[in-house]
Enzyme design. Structure first.
Site, PDB file in Angstrom:
ATOM      1  CG  ASN A  12       1.781   0.524   7.285  1.00  0.00           C
ATOM      2  OD1 ASN A  12       1.315   1.402   8.020  1.00  0.00           O
ATOM      3  ND2 ASN A  12       1.467  -0.769   7.402  1.00  0.00           N
ATOM      4  CE  LYS A  14       3.659  -2.229   9.787  1.00  0.00           C
ATOM      5  NZ  LYS A  14       4.116  -3.578  10.039  1.00  0.00           N
ATOM      6  CG  HIS A  98      -1.187  -4.307   7.403  1.00  0.00           C
ATOM      7  ND1 HIS A  98      -0.779  -5.028   8.495  1.00  0.00           N
ATOM      8  CD2 HIS A  98      -0.061  -3.919   6.754  1.00  0.00           C
ATOM      9  CE1 HIS A  98       0.554  -5.061   8.511  1.00  0.00           C
ATOM     10  NE2 HIS A  98       1.015  -4.401   7.463  1.00  0.00           N
ATOM     11  CD  GLU A 100       1.161  -4.887  11.628  1.00  0.00           C
ATOM     12  OE1 GLU A 100       0.848  -3.685  11.568  1.00  0.00           O
ATOM     13  OE2 GLU A 100       2.320  -5.319  11.410  1.00  0.00           O
ATOM     14  CD  GLU A 168       2.587  -5.849   3.731  1.00  0.00           C
ATOM     15  OE1 GLU A 168       3.582  -5.145   3.730  1.00  0.00           O
ATOM     16  OE2 GLU A 168       1.670  -5.735   4.557  1.00  0.00           O
ATOM     17  N   GLY A 174       8.169  -7.276   9.852  1.00  0.00           N
ATOM     18  CA  GLY A 174       8.842  -6.853  11.074  1.00  0.00           C
ATOM     19  C   GLY A 174       9.795  -7.876  11.661  1.00  0.00           C
ATOM     20  CB  SER A 213      11.757  -7.896   6.441  1.00  0.00           C
ATOM     21  OG  SER A 213      11.214  -8.191   7.706  1.00  0.00           O
TER      22      SER A 213
HETATM   23  P1  PGA Z   1       8.001  -4.181   7.715  1.00  0.00           P
HETATM   24  O1  PGA Z   1       6.411  -4.014   7.602  1.00  0.00           O
HETATM   25  O2  PGA Z   1       8.619  -3.513   6.509  1.00  0.00           O
HETATM   26  O3  PGA Z   1       8.360  -3.483   9.000  1.00  0.00           O
HETATM   27  O4  PGA Z   1       8.291  -5.630   7.753  1.00  0.00           O
HETATM   28  C1  PGA Z   1       5.769  -4.156   6.354  1.00  0.00           C
HETATM   29  C2  PGA Z   1       4.283  -3.931   6.520  1.00  0.00           C
HETATM   30  O5  PGA Z   1       3.696  -4.388   7.498  1.00  0.00           O
HETATM   31  O6  PGA Z   1       3.647  -3.302   5.650  1.00  0.00           O
END
Ligand code: PGA
Length: 251
Positions: A12, A14, A98, A100, A168, A174, A213
């Site tokens: 992803n 983003k 997601h 976010e 997740e 992140g 992560s």
């Molecule tokens: P990350 O993000 O691997 O940077 O922690 C995962 C995600 O949001 O899908």
């Protein structure tokens, strides 16, 4: 125990990536084509501006996906993209729900369900995300919260082909923090049971990804857990070498 389901490692991107990032995508595509990803299927979800070019570069072995879709087919929805538009651009997957989007755009379980149904309608596979916040986990509510998200956002028409679930934990995204192997194992087992109850025909075959992560140095341990059928990778998917190393650790 290796997963009986074909693992999926999905990146992803983003809101990262100008045209120059397509050279990184080309390296990922070339690696996947020569078998560097082992037995995992791979997908990259770039920003929508790169989607059509990404499809051309990716070739048949690397799938491309969108990061979100609107529930409707078309209409007066400025700035939105329908699942049909993503399909028309060559996408095979779309991420829905997601954290976010749930947080920054106030997306509810009902909206996430409608988006997943839109993905099915357009012939895309939905990668539907669920996960608890740190406060919810600390309060002992992780299973409640995630169970409720699954119950209210997984459409009844879901099958092993049109749905991928991604667990997740919001606090792991992140941050460099990851849950313990035991915590991931317990949540994925719980999710498998919920899916089998909700979808008596397809629940056993739906892939459940872990996300948050995932890096080359922790991927092997995470991906070896029972019922972890792949990974949803944010930051580490921006670098071909890291993404391919993660995919290759799925043996
Ligand atoms: P990350 O993000 O691997 O940077 O922690 C995962 C995600 O949001 O899908």
């Amino acid at each position: 125990m290796p997963s009986p389901r074909t693992p999926l490692v999905a990146g992803n991107w983003k809101m990262h990536g100008l045209s120059s990032a397509l050279s990184e995508l080309a390296v990922i595509a070339e690696g996947v084509a020569r078998g560097a990803a082992g037995r995992a299927s791979c997908a990259i979800c770039p920003p929508a501006t790169l989607l059509a070019k990404a499809v051309e570069i990716a070739g048949p072995d690397l799938a491309i996906g969108g990061q979100d879709c609107a529930p409707r087919v078309f209409g007066a929805h400025t700035g939105d993209l329908s699942a049909e538009m993503l399909n028309d651009a060559g996408a095979r997957y779309v991420i829905v729900g997601h954290s976010e989007r749930r947080e920054n755009h106030g997306e509810t379980d009902a909206l996430v369900l409608a988006k997943a149904e839109a993905a099915f309608r357009a012939g895309l596979t939905a990668i539907l995300c669920v996960g608890e916040t740190r406060d919810e986990r600390d309060a002992g509510r992780a299973f409640d919260v995630v169970g409720r998200q699954v119950e209210h956002s997984v459409p009844p028409a879901s099958t092993a082909d049109n749905l991928v679930l991604a667990y997740e934990p919001v606090w792991a995204i992140g941050t460099g923090l990851v849950p313990t192997v035991d915590d991931v194992a317990a949540m994925h087992q719980f999710l498998r049971e919920r899916l089998q109850t909700l979808l008596p025909d397809g629940g056993a075959g739906v892939r459940i990804l872990y996300g948050g992560s995932v890096k080359p140095d922790n991927a092997a341990a995470l991906l070896a857990i029972n019922n972890v059928d792949g990974a949803l990778v944010g930051g580490a998917s921006l670098k071909a070498i890291d993404f391919l190393a993660i995919a290759a650790s799925y043996r």
